[in-house]
Design a protein around this motif. Sequence first.
Motif, PDB file in Angstrom:
ATOM      1  N   TYR A   1       4.596  30.860  34.208  1.00  0.00           N
ATOM      2  CA  TYR A   1       3.122  31.282  34.597  1.00  0.00           C
ATOM      3  C   TYR A   1       3.365  32.375  35.572  1.00  0.00           C
ATOM      4  O   TYR A   1       3.978  32.259  36.664  1.00  0.00           O
ATOM      5  CB  TYR A   1       2.371  30.224  35.081  1.00  0.00           C
ATOM      6  N   GLN A   2       2.720  33.506  35.082  1.00  0.00           N
ATOM      7  CA  GLN A   2       3.047  34.659  36.176  1.00  0.00           C
ATOM      8  C   GLN A   2       1.551  35.033  36.850  1.00  0.00           C
ATOM      9  O   GLN A   2       0.437  35.184  36.248  1.00  0.00           O
ATOM     10  CB  GLN A   2       3.304  35.900  35.359  1.00  0.00           C
ATOM     11  N   PHE A   3       1.389  35.367  38.056  1.00  0.00           N
ATOM     12  CA  PHE A   3      -0.058  35.824  38.763  1.00  0.00           C
ATOM     13  C   PHE A   3       0.561  36.923  39.787  1.00  0.00           C
ATOM     14  O   PHE A   3       1.307  37.070  40.143  1.00  0.00           O
ATOM     15  CB  PHE A   3      -0.454  34.250  39.390  1.00  0.00           C
ATOM     16  N   GLU A   4      -0.892  37.374  40.299  1.00  0.00           N
ATOM     17  CA  GLU A   4      -0.596  38.739  41.017  1.00  0.00           C
ATOM     18  C   GLU A   4      -1.650  38.541  42.136  1.00  0.00           C
ATOM     19  O   GLU A   4      -2.826  37.838  42.094  1.00  0.00           O
ATOM     20  CB  GLU A   4      -1.173  39.832  40.030  1.00  0.00           C
ATOM     21  N   LEU A   5      -1.219  38.933  43.511  1.00  0.00           N
ATOM     22  CA  LEU A   5      -1.929  38.918  44.525  1.00  0.00           C
ATOM     23  C   LEU A   5      -2.106  40.339  45.192  1.00  0.00           C
ATOM     24  O   LEU A   5      -1.098  40.914  44.939  1.00  0.00           O
ATOM     25  CB  LEU A   5      -1.157  37.864  45.580  1.00  0.00           C
ATOM     26  N   LYS A   6      -3.015  40.537  45.874  1.00  0.00           N
ATOM     27  CA  LYS A   6      -3.350  41.922  46.189  1.00  0.00           C
ATOM     28  C   LYS A   6      -3.696  41.634  47.645  1.00  0.00           C
ATOM     29  O   LYS A   6      -4.517  40.978  48.339  1.00  0.00           O
ATOM     30  CB  LYS A   6      -4.521  42.605  45.405  1.00  0.00           C
ATOM     31  N   GLY A   7      -2.918  42.500  48.596  1.00  0.00           N
ATOM     32  CA  GLY A   7      -3.517  42.716  50.006  1.00  0.00           C
ATOM     33  C   GLY A   7      -3.154  41.397  50.707  1.00  0.00           C
ATOM     34  O   GLY A   7      -2.473  40.581  50.448  1.00  0.00           O
ATOM     35  N   ASN A   8      -4.023  41.502  51.755  1.00  0.00           N
ATOM     36  CA  ASN A   8      -4.190  40.198  52.453  1.00  0.00           C
ATOM     37  C   ASN A   8      -5.021  39.142  51.834  1.00  0.00           C
ATOM     38  O   ASN A   8      -6.344  39.408  52.042  1.00  0.00           O
ATOM     39  CB  ASN A   8      -4.691  40.405  53.959  1.00  0.00           C
ATOM     40  N   ASP A   9      -4.365  38.188  51.153  1.00  0.00           N
ATOM     41  CA  ASP A   9      -5.364  37.479  50.314  1.00  0.00           C
ATOM     42  C   ASP A   9      -5.077  36.095  50.396  1.00  0.00           C
ATOM     43  O   ASP A   9      -3.687  35.479  50.596  1.00  0.00           O
ATOM     44  CB  ASP A   9      -5.113  37.990  48.882  1.00  0.00           C
ATOM     45  N   SER A  10      -5.960  35.069  50.294  1.00  0.00           N
ATOM     46  CA  SER A  10      -5.600  33.632  50.222  1.00  0.00           C
ATOM     47  C   SER A  10      -6.782  32.905  49.435  1.00  0.00           C
ATOM     48  O   SER A  10      -7.824  33.305  48.982  1.00  0.00           O
ATOM     49  CB  SER A  10      -5.566  33.281  51.767  1.00  0.00           C
ATOM     50  N   GLY A  11      -6.588  31.650  49.082  1.00  0.00           N
ATOM     51  CA  GLY A  11      -7.300  30.923  48.278  1.00  0.00           C
ATOM     52  C   GLY A  11      -6.485  30.047  47.551  1.00  0.00           C
ATOM     53  O   GLY A  11      -5.600  29.388  48.128  1.00  0.00           O
ATOM     54  N   VAL A  12      -6.870  29.552  46.234  1.00  0.00           N
ATOM     55  CA  VAL A  12      -6.431  28.489  45.604  1.00  0.00           C
ATOM     56  C   VAL A  12      -6.214  28.934  44.114  1.00  0.00           C
ATOM     57  O   VAL A  12      -7.046  29.744  43.574  1.00  0.00           O
ATOM     58  CB  VAL A  12      -7.120  27.080  45.650  1.00  0.00           C
ATOM     59  N   ILE A  13      -5.129  28.665  43.476  1.00  0.00           N
ATOM     60  CA  ILE A  13      -4.859  29.003  42.071  1.00  0.00           C
ATOM     61  C   ILE A  13      -5.012  27.734  41.349  1.00  0.00           C
ATOM     62  O   ILE A  13      -4.433  26.810  41.640  1.00  0.00           O
ATOM     63  CB  ILE A  13      -3.503  29.517  41.900  1.00  0.00           C
ATOM     64  N   LYS A  14      -6.147  27.695  40.237  1.00  0.00           N
ATOM     65  CA  LYS A  14      -6.363  26.512  39.371  1.00  0.00           C
ATOM     66  C   LYS A  14      -5.538  26.439  38.299  1.00  0.00           C
ATOM     67  O   LYS A  14      -5.924  27.505  37.284  1.00  0.00           O
ATOM     68  CB  LYS A  14      -7.899  26.331  39.201  1.00  0.00           C
TER      69      LYS A  14
END
Length: 350
Positions: free
Chosen positions: A81-94
């Motif tokens: 599973y591939q995902f992308e993050l940008k800059g100063n980012d935070s949260g949850v991946i569902k």
Amino acid sequence: MRIIRHTLNNRIRGAVLIVLSILLVGLIPIRNVYAASHEVEIPYRQTWTNVSGQTVNESFEYRLTALNGAPLPDEATGEFYQFELKGNDSGVIKLHFPFTKPGYYKYLVSSYIQNRNSDYTYDERSYELMIMVTNAENGLGISAMTIQDETLAKYPELPFSVAYNVKPPDPEAEDDTEEDITPGTTRDRTGPAGNGRAGAAGGTGAGTGNGTGIPNPETPAAIENPQTPLGIFDEPEDWALLNLILMILTIIVAFADGLLYFTKPTDKYGDEYEDEEVDVKRHGFPRIMAIVAAIMSVILFFLTEDMTDPMIWVDEYTVWMLILFIATAILTMMSKKETDPDQDDMEPAT
């Protein structure tokens, strides 16, 4: 002589009840196996550092891969599973995982860099994600989740750090080449540890001695190991020996019942009747349902048991394997041949 007689309606009624019982027995455990995927929220934080003052690419990709045969999430493409993050980012991946039984499921999360750029500093660490699945009141449930790196330090979230290393031009650098620098003055940037400027503004002050030092991204503090919930298996996986025994017995009973369909009935002396002498009721439908129950027992066993894991005597599926065996035995008794000979001294067929 006594002849066993049943009306057609009674036979159909009994067969329908058996079919419904088999369907109920089969669908309940299969519902647990093919239940809707379990949603897991994976926290993350990406720390992005750029002191150049330029607008540069700040999107970075990461991959989640399964370890030790763990199931991939429904959102996965291929083997990851591939995902992308940008800059100063935070949260949850569902993500939604198709877990089928209790256990510890492990995954590896790491950065995926297609074209490495020397102007960037990438987070080279890999993180192990462990998801603990246990039995709950309404099926399986997620009991705990841990994130740790290669040093076994644990984190409350997936910590990623990326930095852009290019420094902005220093307007005072040109003046240094045109005038003498008196040692000990504020213009003297040559420290005793090297011949370059100290760490750039915004950095940690450590520097590299040549003006290329970058800020160290903040590393999330390690957290204590979460307490393991009570009431789970000591081993990650296991299989039940009694389930295997019940499956084999169910197959033997159903196979024997199917073979008896093609044999001729006998009298009380063991002599076979000729087809023209008696009217034989072979009751093929209960025999077919007995074979179906045996097939369901085989499917259920191989869907829920892995014989490469540690062995135990019983598990949560043993009761369903037992019910399938009992249903097969009842159907076998219902399929006993019946004869209706003209002679009064004929015995019921076997």
